[in-house]
Design a protein around this motif. Structure first.
Motif, short mmCIF file in Angstrom:
data_model
loop_
_atom_site.label_atom_id
_atom_site.label_comp_id
_atom_site.label_asym_id
_atom_site.label_seq_id
_atom_site.Cartn_x
_atom_site.Cartn_y
_atom_site.Cartn_z
N LEU A 23 0.83 -1.21 0.00
CA LEU A 23 0.00 0.00 0.00
C LEU A 23 0.86 1.26 0.00
CD1 LEU A 23 -2.89 -1.04 2.40
CD2 LEU A 23 -3.04 -0.62 -0.06
N TRP A 24 1.98 1.24 0.72
CA TRP A 24 2.88 2.39 0.68
C TRP A 24 3.36 2.62 -0.74
CZ3 TRP A 24 7.91 2.25 -1.08
CH2 TRP A 24 8.62 3.46 -0.97
N LYS A 27 0.27 3.85 -2.97
CA LYS A 27 -0.34 5.11 -2.55
C LYS A 27 0.67 6.25 -2.46
CE LYS A 27 -3.41 4.88 0.78
NZ LYS A 27 -4.08 4.52 2.05
N GLU A 28 1.80 6.02 -1.82
CA GLU A 28 2.75 7.11 -1.58
C GLU A 28 3.71 7.34 -2.74
OE1 GLU A 28 2.20 9.02 0.97
OE2 GLU A 28 0.57 7.65 1.52
N LEU A 32 -1.72 6.41 -6.05
CA LEU A 32 -3.09 5.90 -6.16
C LEU A 32 -3.91 6.33 -4.95
CD1 LEU A 32 -1.77 4.19 -8.42
CD2 LEU A 32 -3.23 2.30 -7.71
N GLU A 33 -5.21 6.48 -5.18
CA GLU A 33 -6.15 6.87 -4.13
C GLU A 33 -6.89 5.64 -3.61
OE1 GLU A 33 -6.64 9.84 -2.89
OE2 GLU A 33 -5.70 11.22 -4.32
N GLU A 34 -7.02 5.54 -2.32
CA GLU A 34 -7.81 4.46 -1.72
C GLU A 34 -9.28 4.84 -1.76
OE1 GLU A 34 -8.45 2.49 2.70
OE2 GLU A 34 -6.41 3.08 2.10
N LEU A 44 -8.13 0.55 -4.89
CA LEU A 44 -7.40 1.75 -5.27
C LEU A 44 -7.72 2.15 -6.70
CD1 LEU A 44 -3.90 0.59 -3.97
CD2 LEU A 44 -5.45 2.11 -2.75
N HIS A 53 -12.59 1.46 -8.69
CA HIS A 53 -11.20 1.02 -8.49
C HIS A 53 -10.69 0.36 -9.76
CE1 HIS A 53 -13.41 -2.74 -7.63
NE2 HIS A 53 -12.30 -3.38 -7.98
N ARG A 144 1.34 13.33 -4.04
CA ARG A 144 2.22 12.31 -3.48
C ARG A 144 3.02 11.62 -4.58
NH1 ARG A 144 -2.71 11.09 -1.99
NH2 ARG A 144 -2.64 9.12 -3.16
N PRO A 147 2.60 10.54 -9.40
CA PRO A 147 1.32 9.85 -9.58
C PRO A 147 1.07 9.36 -11.00
CG PRO A 147 0.96 12.20 -9.25
CD PRO A 147 2.40 11.95 -9.00
#
Length: 327
Positions: A23-24, A27-28, A32-34, A44, A53, A144, A147
């Motif tokens: 997930l890190w 996402k980071e 990606l957006e949860e 995501l 998603h 973040r 992207p």
């Protein structure tokens, strides 16, 4: 066969033994957006993905492919493809659906990759603080990492490419865009699409001879510079880069391959490659017994692909196992 019944890669599910690290990464680092969590799974999407998603991450004991989902053009198109799947002997039956989409029909490729067809989808609705000023973009570009913009394609390893390629063409209506052969015509790679994209799915011969393994999921940037920016971050944060940045001759794509912390290979696409609008397109065939075809199809520039590119893959789950993970 009715044309254009299958129209789009809808989402992919991957398994990870390291959900926090995976997930890190998505996402980071990739921005990606949860959108939701349920059970052992997190859903995501990239900022230009319109659906609920496009990536589902599920905790499991080992990395793997959960499934790949394709969207049809209509309910009638879905019903036509289901009949074809049932006649093929590879259909497994209907499921009620999942978060973000309605009923789905499950099946496998001849090599054992779990897939599903669906039509009804939930569109992402951004909260006020994430709404883009661009009316044709479903959400703001995140702040973040570097992207990605949308999901692009998947790639499956096959013990034998030809049966799965024929299945995709004859049962689901995919078009063969590029192909690699060797010797007496042995097929070792196929790139297929249902849209002007040069491919939504790639099939590669598994150098180990294994069945049904998964090679990678790919996300699209649109600008090659973003690969350089991401490579810099991967080096800083100890994310293994397997190959690239570079450019393939096949598909003409700027690429970089990395391993997310759970163990699945991820490709980052620096541009579209090329688009196909010709309705009578003739498949581009590379004969890898020819030294020039072998070198230029694989790497147009950017060095050499390592041996792991041909030997490393993660297993595919059976649909029974996939259902167990969801529970």
């Amino acid at each position: 066969m009715e044309g254009f019944d299958v129209v789009q890669l809808a989402h992919a599910e991957i398994y990870t033994p390291n959900p926090e690290g995976t997930l890190w990464f998505f996402k980071e680092l990739l921005g990606l957006e949860e959108t939701a969590r349920e059970g052992q799974s997190v859903y995501l999407r990239a900022y230009e993905d319109f659906y609920h998603h496009t990536l589902k991450i599920t905790e499991a004991r080992e990395p793997g492919l959960g499934h790949i989902a394709w969207r049809t053009a209509s309910r009638e198109a879905l019903e036509r493809r289901v009949r074809a799947l049932e006649q093929s002997g590879l259909g497994l039956g209907w499921a009620e659906g999942d978060l973000g989409h309605g009923p789905a029909y499950r099946f496998t490729t001849p090599d054992g990759h779990p897939m599903e067809l669906l039509f009804e989808v939930e569109y992402y609705e951004a909260p006020p603080e994430k709404r883009s000023k661009l009316k044709n973009r479903p959400s703001k570009r995140p702040l973040r990492g570097v992207p990605v913009r949308r999901i692009d394609h998947v790639n499956c390893l096959c013990s034998d490419v030809t049966p799965s390629r024929r299945f995709l063409e004859e049962v689901l209506g995919f078009r063969l865009r590029e192909q690699k052969v060797r010797g007496g015509g042995e097929e070792i790679g196929a790139w297929l699409s249902v849209s002007p994209l040069v491919h939504e799915i790639g099939l590669m011969r598994d150098a180990t001879g294994a069945r049904g393994r998964f090679h990678h999921v790919a996300f699209w940037y649109g600008y090659p510079q973003h690969l350089m920016d991401l490579a810099d971050l991967c080096a800083e944060y100890d994310v293994p880069i397997e190959a690239g940045p570079g450019k393939h001759g096949t598909t003409q794509a700027y690429f970089m391959y990395v391993f997310e912390p759970g163990g699945t290979r991820v490709e980052l696409f620096g541009d579209t490659g090329y688009l196909i609008f010709d309705p009578t397109w003739k498949t581009v065939v590379w004969d890898v017994t020819n030294v020039n075809d072998l070198e230029k199809s694989t790497i147009w520039f950017g060095g050499r692909l390592p041996e792991t590119f041909y030997t490393y893959g993660v297993p595919s789950a059976s649909w029974e196992r996939a259902l167990g993970q969801r529970g």
